[in-house]
Design an enzyme around this catalytic site. Structure first.
Site, PDB file in Angstrom:
ATOM      1  N   TYR A   1       1.898 -32.148 154.787  1.00  0.00           N
ATOM      2  CA  TYR A   1       2.448 -31.142 154.335  1.00  0.00           C
ATOM      3  C   TYR A   1       2.840 -29.839 155.256  1.00  0.00           C
ATOM      4  CZ  TYR A   1       2.197 -33.370 149.809  1.00  0.00           C
ATOM      5  OH  TYR A   1       2.334 -34.309 148.948  1.00  0.00           O
TER       6      TYR A   1
ATOM      7  N   ASN B   1       0.444 -34.578 140.673  1.00  0.00           N
ATOM      8  CA  ASN B   1       1.835 -35.017 139.586  1.00  0.00           C
ATOM      9  C   ASN B   1       1.501 -34.922 138.477  1.00  0.00           C
ATOM     10  OD1 ASN B   1       3.541 -35.430 141.893  1.00  0.00           O
ATOM     11  ND2 ASN B   1       2.718 -37.500 142.173  1.00  0.00           N
TER      12      ASN B   1
ATOM     13  N   HIS C   1      10.700 -34.146 146.277  1.00  0.00           N
ATOM     14  CA  HIS C   1      10.277 -32.959 145.457  1.00  0.00           C
ATOM     15  C   HIS C   1      11.258 -31.940 145.563  1.00  0.00           C
ATOM     16  CE1 HIS C   1       6.719 -34.465 143.726  1.00  0.00           C
ATOM     17  NE2 HIS C   1       6.557 -35.150 144.920  1.00  0.00           N
TER      18      HIS C   1
HETATM   19  C1  HEM Z   1       0.831 -40.287 151.718  1.00  0.00           C
HETATM   20  C2  HEM Z   1       1.361 -39.678 150.665  1.00  0.00           C
HETATM   21  C3  HEM Z   1       2.414 -38.627 150.779  1.00  0.00           C
HETATM   22  C4  HEM Z   1       3.051 -37.789 151.543  1.00  0.00           C
HETATM   23  C5  HEM Z   1       3.047 -38.188 153.062  1.00  0.00           C
HETATM   24  C6  HEM Z   1       3.608 -36.867 151.079  1.00  0.00           C
HETATM   25  C7  HEM Z   1       4.583 -35.744 151.362  1.00  0.00           C
HETATM   26  C8  HEM Z   1       5.067 -34.933 150.815  1.00  0.00           C
HETATM   27  C9  HEM Z   1       6.241 -34.069 151.523  1.00  0.00           C
HETATM   28  C10 HEM Z   1       6.559 -34.110 153.102  1.00  0.00           C
HETATM   29  C11 HEM Z   1       6.520 -33.073 150.592  1.00  0.00           C
HETATM   30  C12 HEM Z   1       7.622 -31.998 150.934  1.00  0.00           C
HETATM   31  C13 HEM Z   1       6.783 -30.711 150.705  1.00  0.00           C
HETATM   32  C14 HEM Z   1       7.740 -29.654 151.083  1.00  0.00           C
HETATM   33  O1  HEM Z   1       8.789 -29.766 151.894  1.00  0.00           O
HETATM   34  O2  HEM Z   1       7.239 -28.289 150.929  1.00  0.00           O
HETATM   35  C15 HEM Z   1       6.114 -33.506 149.262  1.00  0.00           C
HETATM   36  C16 HEM Z   1       6.025 -32.792 148.180  1.00  0.00           C
HETATM   37  C17 HEM Z   1       5.368 -32.939 147.264  1.00  0.00           C
HETATM   38  N1  HEM Z   1       4.356 -34.010 147.076  1.00  0.00           N
HETATM   39 FE1  HEM Z   1       3.690 -35.400 148.140  1.00  0.00          FE
HETATM   40  N2  HEM Z   1       3.335 -36.609 149.479  1.00  0.00           N
HETATM   41  C18 HEM Z   1       2.536 -37.926 149.472  1.00  0.00           C
HETATM   42  C19 HEM Z   1       2.007 -38.054 148.252  1.00  0.00           C
HETATM   43  C20 HEM Z   1       1.726 -37.177 147.008  1.00  0.00           C
HETATM   44  C21 HEM Z   1       0.887 -37.435 145.786  1.00  0.00           C
HETATM   45  C22 HEM Z   1       0.053 -38.690 145.553  1.00  0.00           C
HETATM   46  C23 HEM Z   1       1.177 -36.453 145.107  1.00  0.00           C
HETATM   47  C24 HEM Z   1       0.516 -36.222 143.736  1.00  0.00           C
HETATM   48  C25 HEM Z   1      -0.664 -36.497 143.407  1.00  0.00           C
HETATM   49  C26 HEM Z   1       2.128 -35.643 145.672  1.00  0.00           C
HETATM   50  C27 HEM Z   1       2.807 -34.395 145.254  1.00  0.00           C
HETATM   51  C28 HEM Z   1       3.671 -33.622 145.776  1.00  0.00           C
HETATM   52  C29 HEM Z   1       4.235 -32.676 145.353  1.00  0.00           C
HETATM   53  C30 HEM Z   1       3.910 -31.739 143.981  1.00  0.00           C
HETATM   54  C31 HEM Z   1       5.351 -32.250 145.956  1.00  0.00           C
HETATM   55  C32 HEM Z   1       6.253 -30.813 145.864  1.00  0.00           C
HETATM   56  C33 HEM Z   1       5.379 -29.635 146.118  1.00  0.00           C
HETATM   57  C34 HEM Z   1       6.472 -28.532 145.732  1.00  0.00           C
HETATM   58  O3  HEM Z   1       6.860 -28.168 144.675  1.00  0.00           O
HETATM   59  O4  HEM Z   1       6.853 -27.701 146.766  1.00  0.00           O
HETATM   60  N3  HEM Z   1       2.770 -36.440 147.063  1.00  0.00           N
HETATM   61  N4  HEM Z   1       5.039 -34.583 149.531  1.00  0.00           N
END
Ligand code: HEM
EC number: 1.11.1.6
Length: 488
Positions: free
Chosen positions: A339, A129, A56
């Site tokens: 996160y 999402n 992202h």
């Molecule tokens: C085990 C599964 C998951 C892991 C380990 C994971 C991990 C991460 C990580 C490390 C980030 C970066 C955050 C940052 O640097 O600020 C991120 C961003 C994000 N993830 Fe996940 N994620 C997973 C699943 C999901 C799922 C299922 C969704 C939605 C239902 C999702 C939605 C998002 C969104 C929207 C962001 C961006 C947040 C922003 O705008 O700063 N992720 N994720």
């Protein structure tokens, strides 16, 4: 010096006499290290970039508010949802997933839909999402999955082979793939898409009654998608299309909004329901659990500074409030760790003190102190240990979470044999129009073009199990023999 213009200074506030020439020893001599106007400027510049988000990375942010329109107090004690008409300020960030910070906005990808509600009980982050399901259902698979979406370790190129090679080993991914390769995988900007929690969370009311909850933020602008051709064309015409579209709409006084609905399931129902409601690859049929309106989200203010607000925003499903709790969804449990951990790496241990992340409407009271870039008063002279006789903050048993029972043996348990095809089958056969199906087949085949025959055949076998028509049409479009696959 012109009137009304401030004097230029160094970052320490020292006035600068000249911003055009470095200090040198004589007109032709070397540059002096005593020139802080120069050294300060270069050193700050050298450190301008922080790590981009590992996923992202490219996103657009906006401020706004949430207003409750329906009484949901019988389901949750969350204070920000406690009264019809109540407003809560918020910050939203929409994003693509796999591309880097400079990548094109209209790439085929899920879109992130993250909201930070600044409530009086602390920040509540809804990190969802634009798709109601996900590719995998165990967090141990997430790094492997994301590696397939990022650049190949040898060539440095994106590789659709890697994605399909991974997916054909995860039949549960094909529900999300059926959504991703429909035109919903290329939304027309961020204003024309829905947002979903995707996971089941738990709502708990003042009496301790528990419901599983799924969030649906429905766009009031209406769903609009690009076709694959339109999205590809837009990549070169305006790689920042979605970012610009959101900014301009707000700037032109046309604030986008979303209506929040929830599906609610009494926790006891989940024990006998036809599938595991904490499996993120499944949606809950609306016929069983209809949508209940909660309120409206309006985005009406652009950030003043992209880096300070959008780039430094840090969302985490872990940031919750009384009345909203995580479920046992394994993916969600993994995210609860991931996160805040990545924020400490990306922004530092005091990421919560950055103004955009600060729970400014809640009175924080704790014994955490110090660390890099401490930028609050650090609680001044208040005690930094507990228990104490000094009147410092104490825990309140009323804030305790619900106490669900757990049984069984510790181990790496599989998911049993859930039917992973019934929902993509219904989506393909009953929800999609013939035109939708045509786009889906074409978009999928386009993406699979460079993939090996072995992987194509494995994918076709899964599509055929979902629905023979789906399998045969994909087989034809990618040039493998479907009937032979079907007998395998
Ligand atoms: C085990 C599964 C998951 C892991 C380990 C994971 C991990 C991460 C990580 C490390 C980030 C970066 C955050 C940052 O640097 O600020 C991120 C961003 C994000 N993830 Fe996940 N994620 C997973 C699943 C999901 C799922 C299922 C969704 C939605 C239902 C999702 C939605 C998002 C969104 C929207 C962001 C961006 C947040 C922003 O705008 O700063 N992720 N994720």
């Amino acid at each position: 010096m012109e009137k009304n213009r401030k004097t230029l200074t160094t970052s320490s506030g020292m006035p600068i006499d000249n911003n055009q020439f470095s200090q040198t020893a004589g007109a032709k001599g070397p540059v002096l290290i005593q020139d802080f106007a120069l050294v300060d400027k270069l050193a700050k510049f050298d450190r301008e970039r922080i790590p981009e988000r590992v996923v992202h990375a490219k996103g657009a942010g906006a401020h706004g508010y949430f207003q409750v329109t329906n009484d949901v107090t019988k389901y949750t004690k969350a204070d920000f949802l406690s009264e019809v008409g109540k407003q809560t300020p918020l910050f939203t960030r929409f994003s693509t997933v796999a591309g880097e910070r400079g990548y094109a906005d209209t790439d085929r990808d899920p879109r992130g839909f993250a909201i930070k509600f600044y409530t009086e009980e602390g920040n509540y982050d809804m990190v969802g999402n634009n798709t109601p399901v996900f590719f995998i259902r165990d967090p141990i698979k997430f790094p492997d999955f994301i590696h397939t979406q990022k650049r190949d370790p040898k060539t440095g190129l994106r590789s659709s082979q890697a994605g399909w090679d991974f997916w054909v080993h995860q039949p549960e991914a094909f529900h999300q793939l059926t959504i991703l390769f429909s035109n919903r995988g290329t939304p027309d900007g961020y204003r024309h898409m829905n947002g979903y929690s995707s996971h089941a969370y738990k709502w708990v009311n003042a009496d301790g009654d528990e419901h599983y909850v799924q969030y649906h933020f429905k766009t009031d602008q209406g769903i609009k998608n690009f076709t694959s051709e339109e999205a590809t064309k837009m990549k070169s015409e305006n790689p920042d299309y979605a970012t610009e579209d959101l900014y301009n709409a707000i700037d032109n006084g046309n604030p986008p909004s979303w209506t929040l609905y929830v599906q609610l399931m009494p926790v006891a129902d989940a024990e006998t329901y036809k599938f595991d409601v904490t499996d993120i690859t499944k949606v809950w049929p609306h016929s069983d659990y209809p949508l209940i309106e909660v309120g409206k989200m309006v985005l009406n203010r652009n950030p003043d500074n992209y880096f300070a607000e959008t780039e430094q925003s840090a969302f985490a499903p872990t940031h919750t409030v009384p009345g909203i709790e995580p479920s046992n969804d394994r993916m969600l449990q993994g995210r609860l760790f991931s996160y805040p951990d990545t924020h400490r790496h990306r922004l530092g241990a005091n990421y919560d003190q950055i103004p955009i992340n600060c729970p400014y409407r809640a009175r924080t009271a704790h014994y955490q102190r110090d660390g890099p870039l401490t930028s609050t008063s650090n609680f001044g002279g208040l005690p930094n240990y507990e228990p104490n006789t000094l009147g410092g903050p104490v825990a309140d048993p009323k804030a305790a979470w619900s106490t669900p029972k757990v049984t069984g043996k510790v181990g790496r348990h599989d998911f049993g044999t859930p039917d992973d095809f019934v929902q993509p089958r219904a989506l393909y056969k009953n929800v999609m129009t013939e035109e939708d199906r045509e786009h889906l087949i074409k978009n999928t085949a386009e993406h699979m073009a460079g993939v090996t025959k072995e992987v194509k055949e494995k994918a076709v076998k899964i599509y055929w199990q979902i629905d023979p028509d789906y399998g045969e049409r994909i087989a034809k479009a990618v040039g493998v023999d479907a009937p032979k696959m079907a007998k395998m």
